[in-house]
Structure formats: C-alpha cells, structure tokens
Enzyme design. Structure first.
Site, PDB file in Angstrom:
ATOM      1  N   ASP A   1      14.520  -1.303  -0.192  1.00  0.00           N
ATOM      2  CA  ASP A   1      15.305  -1.602   1.006  1.00  0.00           C
ATOM      3  C   ASP A   1      16.246  -2.761   0.660  1.00  0.00           C
ATOM      4  O   ASP A   1      17.315  -2.554   0.095  1.00  0.00           O
ATOM      5  CB  ASP A   1      14.302  -1.946   2.116  1.00  0.00           C
ATOM      6  CG  ASP A   1      14.922  -2.096   3.466  1.00  0.00           C
ATOM      7  OD1 ASP A   1      16.010  -1.565   3.688  1.00  0.00           O
ATOM      8  OD2 ASP A   1      14.325  -2.766   4.347  1.00  0.00           O
TER       9      ASP A   1
ATOM     10  N   LYS B   1      17.250   2.911   0.123  1.00  0.00           N
ATOM     11  CA  LYS B   1      18.194   2.671   1.239  1.00  0.00           C
ATOM     12  C   LYS B   1      19.247   1.700   0.727  1.00  0.00           C
ATOM     13  O   LYS B   1      19.159   0.492   0.985  1.00  0.00           O
ATOM     14  CB  LYS B   1      17.451   2.019   2.413  1.00  0.00           C
ATOM     15  CG  LYS B   1      16.750   2.981   3.325  1.00  0.00           C
ATOM     16  CD  LYS B   1      16.469   2.375   4.690  1.00  0.00           C
ATOM     17  CE  LYS B   1      15.164   1.684   4.763  1.00  0.00           C
ATOM     18  NZ  LYS B   1      14.684   1.377   6.129  1.00  0.00           N
TER      19      LYS B   1
ATOM     20  N   ASP C   1       4.481   3.111   6.393  1.00  0.00           N
ATOM     21  CA  ASP C   1       3.865   2.858   7.687  1.00  0.00           C
ATOM     22  C   ASP C   1       4.792   2.125   8.643  1.00  0.00           C
ATOM     23  O   ASP C   1       5.815   1.553   8.244  1.00  0.00           O
ATOM     24  CB  ASP C   1       2.620   1.977   7.507  1.00  0.00           C
ATOM     25  CG  ASP C   1       2.987   0.509   7.240  1.00  0.00           C
ATOM     26  OD1 ASP C   1       3.793   0.265   6.324  1.00  0.00           O
ATOM     27  OD2 ASP C   1       2.486  -0.372   7.973  1.00  0.00           O
TER      28      ASP C   1
ATOM     29  N   PHE D   1      14.682   3.671   9.807  1.00  0.00           N
ATOM     30  CA  PHE D   1      13.305   3.279   9.522  1.00  0.00           C
ATOM     31  C   PHE D   1      12.462   4.548   9.449  1.00  0.00           C
ATOM     32  O   PHE D   1      12.407   5.329  10.396  1.00  0.00           O
ATOM     33  CB  PHE D   1      12.763   2.324  10.580  1.00  0.00           C
ATOM     34  CG  PHE D   1      11.506   1.660  10.124  1.00  0.00           C
ATOM     35  CD1 PHE D   1      11.563   0.502   9.359  1.00  0.00           C
ATOM     36  CD2 PHE D   1      10.267   2.206  10.416  1.00  0.00           C
ATOM     37  CE1 PHE D   1      10.401  -0.111   8.895  1.00  0.00           C
ATOM     38  CE2 PHE D   1       9.100   1.603   9.956  1.00  0.00           C
ATOM     39  CZ  PHE D   1       9.177   0.450   9.198  1.00  0.00           C
ATOM     40  N   VAL D   2      11.820   4.745   8.301  1.00  0.00           N
ATOM     41  CA  VAL D   2      11.069   5.984   8.086  1.00  0.00           C
ATOM     42  C   VAL D   2       9.586   5.704   7.897  1.00  0.00           C
ATOM     43  O   VAL D   2       9.200   4.635   7.427  1.00  0.00           O
ATOM     44  CB  VAL D   2      11.621   6.778   6.879  1.00  0.00           C
ATOM     45  CG1 VAL D   2      12.955   7.411   7.206  1.00  0.00           C
ATOM     46  CG2 VAL D   2      11.719   5.911   5.622  1.00  0.00           C
TER      47      VAL D   2
ATOM     48  N   ARG E   1       0.886   6.511   7.832  1.00  0.00           N
ATOM     49  CA  ARG E   1       0.894   6.681   6.377  1.00  0.00           C
ATOM     50  C   ARG E   1       0.460   8.080   5.962  1.00  0.00           C
ATOM     51  O   ARG E   1       0.832   8.570   4.903  1.00  0.00           O
ATOM     52  CB  ARG E   1      -0.060   5.676   5.717  1.00  0.00           C
ATOM     53  CG  ARG E   1       0.396   4.238   5.777  1.00  0.00           C
ATOM     54  CD  ARG E   1      -0.420   3.405   4.808  1.00  0.00           C
ATOM     55  NE  ARG E   1      -0.366   1.982   5.072  1.00  0.00           N
ATOM     56  CZ  ARG E   1       0.594   1.154   4.648  1.00  0.00           C
ATOM     57  NH1 ARG E   1       1.587   1.626   3.934  1.00  0.00           N
ATOM     58  NH2 ARG E   1       0.556  -0.127   4.927  1.00  0.00           N
TER      59      ARG E   1
ATOM     60  N   GLU F   1       7.342   2.382  -6.480  1.00  0.00           N
ATOM     61  CA  GLU F   1       7.572   1.848  -5.140  1.00  0.00           C
ATOM     62  C   GLU F   1       7.812   3.002  -4.171  1.00  0.00           C
ATOM     63  O   GLU F   1       8.316   4.058  -4.559  1.00  0.00           O
ATOM     64  CB  GLU F   1       8.776   0.887  -5.196  1.00  0.00           C
ATOM     65  CG  GLU F   1       9.222   0.286  -3.881  1.00  0.00           C
ATOM     66  CD  GLU F   1       8.193  -0.622  -3.211  1.00  0.00           C
ATOM     67  OE1 GLU F   1       7.078  -0.137  -2.947  1.00  0.00           O
ATOM     68  OE2 GLU F   1       8.529  -1.775  -2.904  1.00  0.00           O
ATOM     69  N   ASP F   2       7.468   2.791  -2.904  1.00  0.00           N
ATOM     70  CA  ASP F   2       7.737   3.840  -1.909  1.00  0.00           C
ATOM     71  C   ASP F   2       9.213   3.848  -1.507  1.00  0.00           C
ATOM     72  O   ASP F   2       9.852   4.896  -1.455  1.00  0.00           O
ATOM     73  CB  ASP F   2       6.826   3.684  -0.672  1.00  0.00           C
ATOM     74  CG  ASP F   2       6.871   2.285  -0.052  1.00  0.00           C
ATOM     75  OD1 ASP F   2       7.569   1.397  -0.588  1.00  0.00           O
ATOM     76  OD2 ASP F   2       6.204   2.078   0.978  1.00  0.00           O
TER      77      ASP F   2
ATOM     78  N   LYS G   1       0.824  -1.197   0.000  1.00  0.00           N
ATOM     79  CA  LYS G   1       0.000   0.000   0.000  1.00  0.00           C
ATOM     80  C   LYS G   1       0.867   1.258   0.000  1.00  0.00           C
ATOM     81  O   LYS G   1       0.405   2.341  -0.271  1.00  0.00           O
ATOM     82  CB  LYS G   1      -0.856   0.021   1.282  1.00  0.00           C
ATOM     83  CG  LYS G   1      -1.751  -1.163   1.470  1.00  0.00           C
ATOM     84  CD  LYS G   1      -2.418  -1.063   2.861  1.00  0.00           C
ATOM     85  CE  LYS G   1      -2.832  -2.425   3.295  1.00  0.00           C
ATOM     86  NZ  LYS G   1      -3.236  -2.416   4.723  1.00  0.00           N
ATOM     87  N   GLY G   2       2.139   1.079   0.342  1.00  0.00           N
ATOM     88  CA  GLY G   2       3.010   2.224   0.631  1.00  0.00           C
ATOM     89  C   GLY G   2       3.140   3.228  -0.502  1.00  0.00           C
ATOM     90  O   GLY G   2       3.316   4.419  -0.249  1.00  0.00           O
TER      91      GLY G   2
HETATM   92  P1  IMP Z   1      12.450  -4.738   0.332  1.00  0.00           P
HETATM   93  O1  IMP Z   1      11.826  -5.941  -0.300  1.00  0.00           O
HETATM   94  O2  IMP Z   1      13.309  -5.106   1.509  1.00  0.00           O
HETATM   95  O3  IMP Z   1      13.169  -3.850  -0.645  1.00  0.00           O
HETATM   96  O4  IMP Z   1      11.279  -3.955   1.028  1.00  0.00           O
HETATM   97  C1  IMP Z   1      10.500  -3.028   0.431  1.00  0.00           C
HETATM   98  C2  IMP Z   1       9.296  -2.764   1.314  1.00  0.00           C
HETATM   99  O5  IMP Z   1       9.644  -2.813   2.707  1.00  0.00           O
HETATM  100  C3  IMP Z   1       8.755  -1.371   1.088  1.00  0.00           C
HETATM  101  O6  IMP Z   1       7.789  -1.363   0.069  1.00  0.00           O
HETATM  102  C4  IMP Z   1       8.161  -1.034   2.430  1.00  0.00           C
HETATM  103  O7  IMP Z   1       6.838  -1.523   2.505  1.00  0.00           O
HETATM  104  C5  IMP Z   1       9.008  -1.785   3.428  1.00  0.00           C
HETATM  105  N1  IMP Z   1      10.035  -0.916   4.044  1.00  0.00           N
HETATM  106  C6  IMP Z   1      11.363  -0.963   3.881  1.00  0.00           C
HETATM  107  N2  IMP Z   1      11.981  -0.007   4.587  1.00  0.00           N
HETATM  108  C7  IMP Z   1      10.998   0.674   5.201  1.00  0.00           C
HETATM  109  C8  IMP Z   1      10.998   1.820   6.069  1.00  0.00           C
HETATM  110  O8  IMP Z   1      12.017   2.432   6.415  1.00  0.00           O
HETATM  111  N3  IMP Z   1       9.768   2.244   6.491  1.00  0.00           N
HETATM  112  C9  IMP Z   1       8.598   1.633   6.138  1.00  0.00           C
HETATM  113  N4  IMP Z   1       8.562   0.580   5.320  1.00  0.00           N
HETATM  114  C10 IMP Z   1       9.759   0.090   4.869  1.00  0.00           C
END
Ligand code: IMP
Length: 184
Positions: A112, A140, A168, A161-162, A174, A108-109, A52-53
C-alpha cells in the site's frame, strides 16, 4: 453465547462486499507466479511471510513452487482496527532462523504505502542474505509513500480497501476465498 452470535451477524450485515478478484483468478495468477519463481530460483529459496495477511497467499504460493523451499514468518505492527496506517512499523515477531547467505523472498499480501516493506527490507538486509526480493499478491501503487521495488506482483488494483484471502478489516474476512472491496 447468544450475545457473541448477535455481534457477528450485525457486523457482517452492515458491511457491503463486492468481489474484485475471484478465487479462480487468484489461483491461476499464483500458478503463473510459481512458474516464474521456479525459473528464477533454480536452487530454491527462503520464503518469509509477513503475518498475518500473507499466510494464505504464502501457503498457496509455496505449493505452486517446485524448487526446494524453506518457510518462516515475520510479524509487524499493522493497521489494527482501522483502515489507515499510523506510519510507524515495529517487529512483533522475528524470524526463527538465520537468513545469512539465503535467497530470500519476502511474501506480502498487499503493498500500500510501502512503509512496511521499506522497514522490513532494511531489517533483513542487515542479516546478510544473498538476496532479498519481494512477492506481493496485490499492489495499490496510487497510495505509495515510499518507493519499493517489487519483483513479483499478482494484481495491481485501484485505491480501494479490500478484504479476503488473508486480508482483514478489524481481524474479520480473512477466510473469504475471493478478494472483495469492503464498503462501510
Ligand atoms: P503499507 O505499509 O502501507 O504498504 O501497508 C501494508 C499493510 O497494510 C498490508 O500488509 C496490510 O496488512 C495493510 N493493508 C493495506 N491495504 C489494505 C487493504 O486494502 N486491505 C487490508 N489490509 C490492507
């Protein structure tokens, strides 16, 4: 009713929020990203938001693009109520329409570990779009486990962590206009 209100107040007051990116900074950067996307996609594109981000970022990004835009959403399992990923991704909502032959921009928001996007790119490429690229508001890079090629990055941020602007923690925050660092 009274119990609900108490829970909300106590959760909010325990966490500390520190502004990392203001609403004005975000707005300006999205305006720049829209201009870049306009230049790169003269015939328009298909925006696919990751639920949802990315919903708030996508709605502002779409309005900063002047080319023809189609919009759809895709859902993946996420962090749930914690701050760390399980490393497993699954689709919770598929696209409503076909992307065959389309110029797709996955929105994407935050990138990570890169696990979510690696999975989604693989899923979408099997549907024979003309192209699939990625736009993320935040990146990140320090936490990357899988390499992902990101075409448009709003802001590179340190390993914090943001929350806010669609992001969220346990489904909260959010609706904050700024992006804030959340400390326990
Ligand atoms: P990845 O698969 O580890 O790249 O994760 C991506 C998803 O993790 C994002 O779409 C977010 O939903 C969540 N996420 C990663 N870092 C953060 C953060 O700092 N705050 C909130 N959600 C995060």
């Amino acid at each position: 009713m009274a119990h609900r209100a108490f829970i909300r107040i106590s959760v909010m007051s325990q966490a500390q929020l520190e502004v990392m990116l203001t609403a004005a900074q975000i707005e300006e950067r999205i305006r720049q990203m829209g201009a870049q996307i306009d230049a790169d996609y003269p015939n328009g594109l298909y925006l696919v938001g990751i639920l949802k981000g990315a919903c708030i970022f996508l709605s502002d990004l779409a309005r900063s693009i002047t080319r023809p835009v189609r919009i759809d959403f895709i859902g993946t399992s996420s962090y749930g109520k914690g701050k760390t990923t399980s490393g497993e991704v699954r689709l919770t909502k598929d696209l409503d329409t076909t992307i065959e032959g389309a110029e797709v921009l996955l929105v994407e928001d935050i990138v990570d570990t890169g696990v979510t996007l690696t999975y989604l790119i693989h899923v979408l490429e099997q549907r024979r779009p003309r192209s699939v690229r990625i736009a993320t508001l935040l990146d990140k890079p320090e936490r990357r486990l899988r390499p992902v090629e990101v075409a448009y990055v709003g802001f590179r941020i340190p390993d914090k962590f943001v929350v806010g602007y669609g992001l969220d923690y346990a489904e909260q925050y959010r609706n904050l206009k700024d992006i804030c660092v959340l400390s326990p």
